[in-house]
Motif scaffolding. Sequence first.
Motif, mmCIF file in Angstrom:
data_model
loop_
_atom_site.group_PDB
_atom_site.id
_atom_site.type_symbol
_atom_site.label_atom_id
_atom_site.label_comp_id
_atom_site.label_asym_id
_atom_site.label_seq_id
_atom_site.Cartn_x
_atom_site.Cartn_y
_atom_site.Cartn_z
ATOM 1 N N ALA A 129 53.055 38.631 42.221
ATOM 2 C CA ALA A 129 52.578 37.262 42.460
ATOM 3 C C ALA A 129 51.078 37.132 42.203
ATOM 4 C CB ALA A 129 52.913 36.833 43.883
ATOM 5 N N LEU A 130 50.331 38.224 42.435
ATOM 6 C CA LEU A 130 48.882 38.184 42.237
ATOM 7 C C LEU A 130 48.515 38.088 40.757
ATOM 8 C CD1 LEU A 130 47.767 40.916 44.819
ATOM 9 C CD2 LEU A 130 47.698 38.440 45.105
ATOM 10 N N LYS A 131 49.437 38.446 39.889
ATOM 11 C CA LYS A 131 49.179 38.372 38.448
ATOM 12 C C LYS A 131 49.409 36.961 37.890
ATOM 13 C CE LYS A 131 50.322 43.258 37.702
ATOM 14 N NZ LYS A 131 51.310 44.222 37.220
ATOM 15 N N MET A 132 50.024 36.093 38.706
ATOM 16 C CA MET A 132 50.398 34.769 38.208
ATOM 17 C C MET A 132 49.212 33.867 37.848
ATOM 18 S SD MET A 132 53.575 34.394 37.678
ATOM 19 C CE MET A 132 53.519 36.068 37.094
ATOM 20 N N PRO A 133 48.156 33.792 38.683
ATOM 21 C CA PRO A 133 47.049 32.877 38.328
ATOM 22 C C PRO A 133 46.471 33.133 36.936
ATOM 23 C CG PRO A 133 46.817 33.604 40.601
ATOM 24 C CD PRO A 133 47.946 34.395 40.011
ATOM 25 N N ARG A 134 46.333 34.408 36.561
ATOM 26 C CA ARG A 134 45.819 34.715 35.222
ATOM 27 C C ARG A 134 46.802 34.251 34.145
ATOM 28 N NH1 ARG A 134 42.227 38.196 32.604
ATOM 29 N NH2 ARG A 134 41.545 39.174 34.550
ATOM 30 N N LEU A 135 48.095 34.502 34.356
ATOM 31 C CA LEU A 135 49.087 34.099 33.373
ATOM 32 C C LEU A 135 49.153 32.580 33.231
ATOM 33 C CD1 LEU A 135 52.011 36.598 34.151
ATOM 34 C CD2 LEU A 135 50.452 36.638 32.203
ATOM 35 N N LEU A 136 48.988 31.865 34.364
ATOM 36 C CA LEU A 136 49.005 30.401 34.320
ATOM 37 C C LEU A 136 47.796 29.872 33.559
ATOM 38 C CD1 LEU A 136 50.200 29.572 37.957
ATOM 39 C CD2 LEU A 136 51.480 29.283 35.845
ATOM 40 N N ALA A 137 46.638 30.495 33.797
ATOM 41 C CA ALA A 137 45.421 30.080 33.087
ATOM 42 C C ALA A 137 45.581 30.303 31.579
ATOM 43 C CB ALA A 137 44.215 30.842 33.613
ATOM 44 N N GLU A 138 46.145 31.463 31.223
ATOM 45 C CA GLU A 138 46.336 31.767 29.808
ATOM 46 C C GLU A 138 47.340 30.798 29.169
ATOM 47 O OE1 GLU A 138 47.436 35.867 29.846
ATOM 48 O OE2 GLU A 138 45.379 36.577 30.167
ATOM 49 N N ALA A 139 48.368 30.389 29.948
ATOM 50 C CA ALA A 139 49.354 29.437 29.430
ATOM 51 C C ALA A 139 48.702 28.089 29.113
ATOM 52 C CB ALA A 139 50.484 29.253 30.436
ATOM 53 N N LYS A 140 47.668 27.754 29.887
ATOM 54 C CA LYS A 140 46.938 26.495 29.661
ATOM 55 C C LYS A 140 45.762 26.686 28.706
ATOM 56 C CE LYS A 140 47.875 24.931 34.390
ATOM 57 N NZ LYS A 140 47.223 24.649 35.701
ATOM 58 N N GLN A 141 45.649 27.907 28.184
ATOM 59 C CA GLN A 141 44.536 28.266 27.276
ATOM 60 C C GLN A 141 43.178 28.069 27.958
ATOM 61 O OE1 GLN A 141 45.536 25.970 23.691
ATOM 62 N NE2 GLN A 141 46.319 27.888 22.804
ATOM 63 N N GLU A 142 43.152 28.406 29.242
ATOM 64 C CA GLU A 142 41.907 28.339 30.014
ATOM 65 C C GLU A 142 41.361 29.749 30.218
ATOM 66 O OE1 GLU A 142 43.302 24.497 32.743
ATOM 67 O OE2 GLU A 142 43.079 26.483 33.659
ATOM 68 N N ILE A 143 40.046 29.838 30.383
ATOM 69 C CA ILE A 143 39.423 31.130 30.699
ATOM 70 C C ILE A 143 39.625 31.401 32.185
ATOM 71 C CG2 ILE A 143 37.254 32.417 30.832
ATOM 72 C CD1 ILE A 143 36.302 30.771 28.411
ATOM 73 N N TYR A 144 40.185 32.574 32.477
ATOM 74 C CA TYR A 144 40.463 32.912 33.871
ATOM 75 C C TYR A 144 39.255 33.570 34.518
ATOM 76 C CZ TYR A 144 42.543 35.067 37.972
ATOM 77 O OH TYR A 144 42.812 35.447 39.261
ATOM 78 N N LYS A 145 38.884 33.089 35.690
ATOM 79 C CA LYS A 145 37.780 33.684 36.445
ATOM 80 C C LYS A 145 38.330 34.264 37.740
ATOM 81 C CE LYS A 145 33.971 30.893 34.656
ATOM 82 N NZ LYS A 145 32.852 29.974 34.991
ATOM 83 N N LYS A 146 38.029 35.538 37.959
ATOM 84 C CA LYS A 146 38.523 36.199 39.169
ATOM 85 C C LYS A 146 37.857 35.626 40.422
ATOM 86 C CE LYS A 146 39.637 40.746 37.230
ATOM 87 N NZ LYS A 146 39.342 42.178 37.283
ATOM 88 N N GLU A 147 38.657 35.573 41.500
ATOM 89 C CA GLU A 147 38.100 35.199 42.800
ATOM 90 C C GLU A 147 37.294 36.374 43.349
ATOM 91 O OE1 GLU A 147 38.555 32.270 44.394
ATOM 92 O OE2 GLU A 147 39.808 31.432 42.800
ATOM 93 N N LYS A 148 36.384 36.044 44.269
ATOM 94 C CA LYS A 148 35.616 37.107 44.923
ATOM 95 C C LYS A 148 36.593 38.020 45.681
ATOM 96 C CE LYS A 148 31.760 37.964 48.045
ATOM 97 N NZ LYS A 148 30.900 37.415 49.118
ATOM 98 N N ASN A 149 36.393 39.311 45.588
ATOM 99 C CA ASN A 149 37.237 40.315 46.248
ATOM 100 C C ASN A 149 38.650 40.407 45.663
ATOM 101 O OD1 ASN A 149 35.327 41.297 48.021
ATOM 102 N ND2 ASN A 149 35.867 39.863 49.650
#
Length: 378
Positions: free
Chosen positions: A232-252
């Motif tokens: 589940a933690l890998k989903m935000p990056r995959l969703l950003a990539e699906a929208k062709q957005e640059i993914y930025k990691k959250e703190k920690n």
Amino acid sequence: MSKFDAIRPFYDAEVNDAICSSLNHPMMKALMNFTFPGVDDDIWKEQLRRTYSIRDFQINFIYRALMKVLEKTSDGLTTSGFEKLEKNTAYLFISNHRDIILDTSLINASLFDHGLVMTASAIGDNLVQRNFLHTLSKLNRNFLVQRNLPPRELLMSSKLMSEYICRLLRRENRSVWIAQREGRTKDGNDETQQGVLKMLAMGSDAENLMDYFRKIKIVPVSISYEYDPTDALKMPRLLAEAKQEIYKKEKNEDFITLMSGIMGQKKRIHIHVGDVLKNEFDAIETQHDNTNKQIQALAQIIDDAVLTGYKLWPTNYIAYDLLHGTQKFADKYTESEKSIFERRLEMRIDENNPVAVQGFLAMYANPVVNKMKYADAN
């Protein structure tokens, strides 16, 4: 000062001081209380004070911690292929990469169980920003991969690391683990980045690059988790990539992922060690006289070996059938296994977000898709 001081693990002469300086750190206490439940703090502290080598630290503390992790968060680890490796021999293990800490820790535990040379292992410096984690990584014979550098510095850093890996393998008889790609696989597609092989090639002093790769004894490794504890933690990056957005990691985020990987449920785990690459280099040389083409061919050979050795679990087949709306692999799982997987999907993913649902299912289904493609191609 050694040229490798910025990236190398501790020398044994430095181990005791490093341990003693970390004895009272709350994370050391948490680690030891988890590993030795019910044991008085003074006892494990005294044992640590008597530790003077990385090997002793790994065997007496980290190995036991890992066995406790397996006991609490898995249905056990199985292995295959380790019996083919020779004792007192250094190998370069190149594996798929699913979990930050466990991939290399489980391989090392398996090497120890089989009486083989344990590895020095690459770890991104972004994962050890906290002082204690940096110390712990150096106590575990990790060497640093320097991330987020400008192009010129990145080139120099890659050359330094390749020289260090060569030194470990050729002069110190120390096995090395490195992932087939930078960062963990997020989508279930395990592919070797040619850049990793080009980095390794920088350490070569041989006129013929394939001769160098022969000498360093490359062994492809496949690691298969029935459940990915960080799915589940890998989903935000995959969703950003699906929208062709640059993914930025959250703190920690890296630390949370690291801890989730260790303590999350994995069910069954299998590690397969492939054959040492030998004759493959003859074929590459015969077919290609261009270095880039040779690197490309070698990456494909490693991919094929990792895929061939990858163990498919019921979760992979369930995800494939759910994703494609079929019953194609219904004989590979039970209704109980399917309902447990569906429950995990419901609990971890917003079912109103079809992109998230598809991404989650594809993460587990892609190894099946890739195995089918490989079978058709061969």
